[in-house]
Enzyme design. Structure first.
Site, PDB file in Angstrom:
ATOM      1  N   SER A  15       0.807  -1.222   0.000  1.00 22.66           N
ATOM      2  CA  SER A  15       0.000   0.000   0.000  1.00 22.66           C
ATOM      3  C   SER A  15       0.839   1.271   0.000  1.00 22.66           C
ATOM      4  O   SER A  15       0.319   2.342  -0.298  1.00 22.66           O
ATOM      5  CB  SER A  15      -0.924   0.017   1.217  1.00 22.66           C
ATOM      6  OG  SER A  15      -0.163  -0.105   2.400  1.00 22.66           O
ATOM      7  N   ASP A  18      -3.547   7.939   8.212  1.00 26.50           N
ATOM      8  CA  ASP A  18      -4.678   7.162   8.756  1.00 26.50           C
ATOM      9  C   ASP A  18      -4.258   6.199   9.869  1.00 26.50           C
ATOM     10  O   ASP A  18      -4.975   5.267  10.167  1.00 26.50           O
ATOM     11  CB  ASP A  18      -5.375   6.396   7.624  1.00 26.50           C
ATOM     12  CG  ASP A  18      -4.441   5.405   6.930  1.00 26.50           C
ATOM     13  OD1 ASP A  18      -3.269   5.289   7.334  1.00 26.50           O
ATOM     14  OD2 ASP A  18      -4.892   4.738   5.965  1.00 26.50           O
ATOM     15  N   HIS A  67      -0.633   4.597   7.223  1.00 28.24           N
ATOM     16  CA  HIS A  67       0.040   5.191   6.064  1.00 28.24           C
ATOM     17  C   HIS A  67       0.374   6.654   6.320  1.00 28.24           C
ATOM     18  O   HIS A  67      -0.223   7.289   7.197  1.00 28.24           O
ATOM     19  CB  HIS A  67      -0.855   5.060   4.829  1.00 28.24           C
ATOM     20  CG  HIS A  67      -1.325   3.658   4.613  1.00 28.24           C
ATOM     21  ND1 HIS A  67      -2.584   3.233   4.976  1.00 28.24           N
ATOM     22  CD2 HIS A  67      -0.684   2.585   4.112  1.00 28.24           C
ATOM     23  CE1 HIS A  67      -2.705   1.948   4.685  1.00 28.24           C
ATOM     24  NE2 HIS A  67      -1.567   1.527   4.168  1.00 28.24           N
TER      25      HIS A  67
END
Ligand SMILES: *[C@@H]1O[C@H](CO)[C@@H](O)[C@H](O)[C@H]1NC(C)=O
Ligand SMILES: *[C@@H]1O[C@H](CO)[C@@H](O)[C@H](O)[C@H]1NC(C)=O
Ligand SMILES: *[C@@H]1O[C@H](CO)[C@@H](O)[C@H](O)[C@H]1NC(C)=O
Ligand SMILES: *[C@@H]1O[C@H](CO)[C@@H](O)[C@H](O)[C@H]1NC(C)=O
Ligand SMILES: *[C@@H]1O[C@H](CO)[C@@H](O)[C@H](O)[C@H]1NC(C)=O
Length: 366
Positions: free
Chosen positions: A33, A335, A338
């Protein structure tokens, strides 16, 4: 050796660095991610549907693109620096003939692990977001290679930058979040590093000569770890408020990776294998948040559902009960897991200015 010279022409506040002549003509990326620009979302994002909604993407794109951030990622800033288009996700290239692979392809998949899914299933770790491990991504690359290379040794790879990671962070995340202890997880490190090294050498065998392999971030400073492993013992924290043992674990992985890369350089002296020090780049803004514009601090997430680090597992960013801060650019953590676009810009700058890439990403003028 590379004797081209590259002059840094100007510094845009929002774009970062633009180099006078592009050092690379394409970027091929493998990872999770931290660098997925849309594969997970295009696959349906069943494990994390909120990635397809605002506030994800609110800062730059003003829509959710599948990036796990408010805006651009490190790979986007690198593409900008080399005057290349944003690297298209593999699934978009595969599904839609309109997306060109001319300037590279991004195989990264949110939730991906360096090790194959079987490794985790055998150990009863069954919370994987995806089975699209580094090996799976490598096989996608091999499938595509026959379409994009006409000549046997694929000359165009010589002017391509291959990014192998960051990958491996999730291998540890899944195990830690299910209660694995630090001592127990240290035994996983040689396997994870082995998978990264295997993929890197496989790419060199396929014709890659310029490669960058990032290490892990300081996970002991991330809101999710700080929340899940909160401790009443002050000794467990460093003077910046990060969990010492988890940062030591990330450094252990990184030192193993760096050693293995040294051996790889001996095996393939013709390849330029760059280590990207994500840990050091992030610690620079943890040590000096104000200097980097992080007036909101570096430990608390911008988007979340409360708690001391604004990370609440029952109200994660994008879910009911969560809220994004007014100005993500003054936070480094987006968040809980990340980073924000602002933080990723600093990491990209540190790779480009050479303070966090060894040998430096940009070859110095001769
Ligand atoms: C995994 O779970 C199964 C079923 O609960 C159990 O039989 C097995 O011993 C477990 N394996 C490991 C490695 O913990
Ligand atoms: C991963 O593979 C296992 C076993 O083949 C399957 O049961 C599972 O649904 C897969 N998970 C995902 C997220 O695709
Ligand atoms: C790496 O490759 C070697 C040699 O092919 C193999 O024995 C090993 O299992 C691989 N390691 C991982 C983690 O995939
Ligand atoms: C976490 O979220 C839940 C659900 O929205 C909420 O009930 C709880 O109060 C939140 N916890 C904190 C510490 O804010
Ligand atoms: C490189 O960029 C990083 C991130 O902005 C910064 O912290 C660092 O001081 C810079 N180093 C040099 C040598 O310019």
């Amino acid at each position: 050796m590379n004797c081209k010279s590259f002059i840094i022409v100007f510094l845009f506040q929002n774009i970062g660095l633009v180099l006078s002549s592009p050092q690379y003509e394409s970027i091929f990326n493998f990872g999770d991610s931290l660098s997925d620009t849309g594969n997970f979302l295009l696959s349906g994002a069943l494990a994390f549907p909120v990635i397809g909604q605002l506030p994800y993407g609110e800062t730059f794109f003003q829509r959710a693109t599948g990036r796990c951030s408010d805006g651009r990622l490190i790979i986007d800033f690198l593409a900008e620096a080399f005057s290349l288009p944003y690297v298209p996700p593999y699934l978009a290239v595969k599904q839609d003939r309109g997306q060109s692979s001319q300037h590279g392809v991004n195989f990264a998949f949110a939730g991906a692990t360096a090790l194959d899914a079987e490794f985790f299933f055998e150990r009863n770790i069954s919370i994987l977001w995806t089975n699209n491990s580094l090996n799976v991504q490598l096989n996608w690359f091999r499938k595509l290679k026959s379409d994009i290379c006409s000549d046997e040794d694929c000359d165009f790879f010589k002017k391509s930058l291959f990014l192998v990671g960051e990958i491996g962070g999730n291998d540890y995340n899944y195990a830690f979040f299910l209660g694995g202890g630090i001592k127990q997880l240290r035994s996983m490190v040689p396997f994870v590093v082995g998978a990264i090294i295997n993929a890197t050498s496989a790419l060199i065998e396929e014709g890659a000569v310029e490669l960058m392999v990032p290490g892990n971030f300081p996970i002991g400073c991330s809101a999710v770890y700080l929340t899940l492993f909160e401790s009443s013992n002050k000794e467990d924290y460093d003077r910046h408020g990060c969990l010492k043992a988890f940062n030591a674990f990330a450094r252990y992985h990184n030192s193993q990776l760096k050693q293995a890369l040294d051996l790889l350089r001996q095996t393939y002296p013709h390849a330029r294998i760059i280590y990207a020090d994500y840990y050091g780049a992030a610690m620079r803004f943890v040590h000096a948040p104000l200097h980097h514009g992080f007036y909101g601090g570096t430990l608390k997430a911008c988007c979340g559902g409360g708690g001391p680090y604004n990370f609440n597992n029952s109200a994660r960013c994008g879910h009911a009960g969560s809220e994004a801060c007014q100005n993500p650019s003054i936070y480094s953590n987006w968040d809980g897991i990340h980073l924000t676009e602002a933080a990723y810009r600093h990491v990209a700058l540190a790779l480009i200015n050479g303070s966090s890439s060894a040998p430096p990403l940009i070859s110095s003028p001769h």
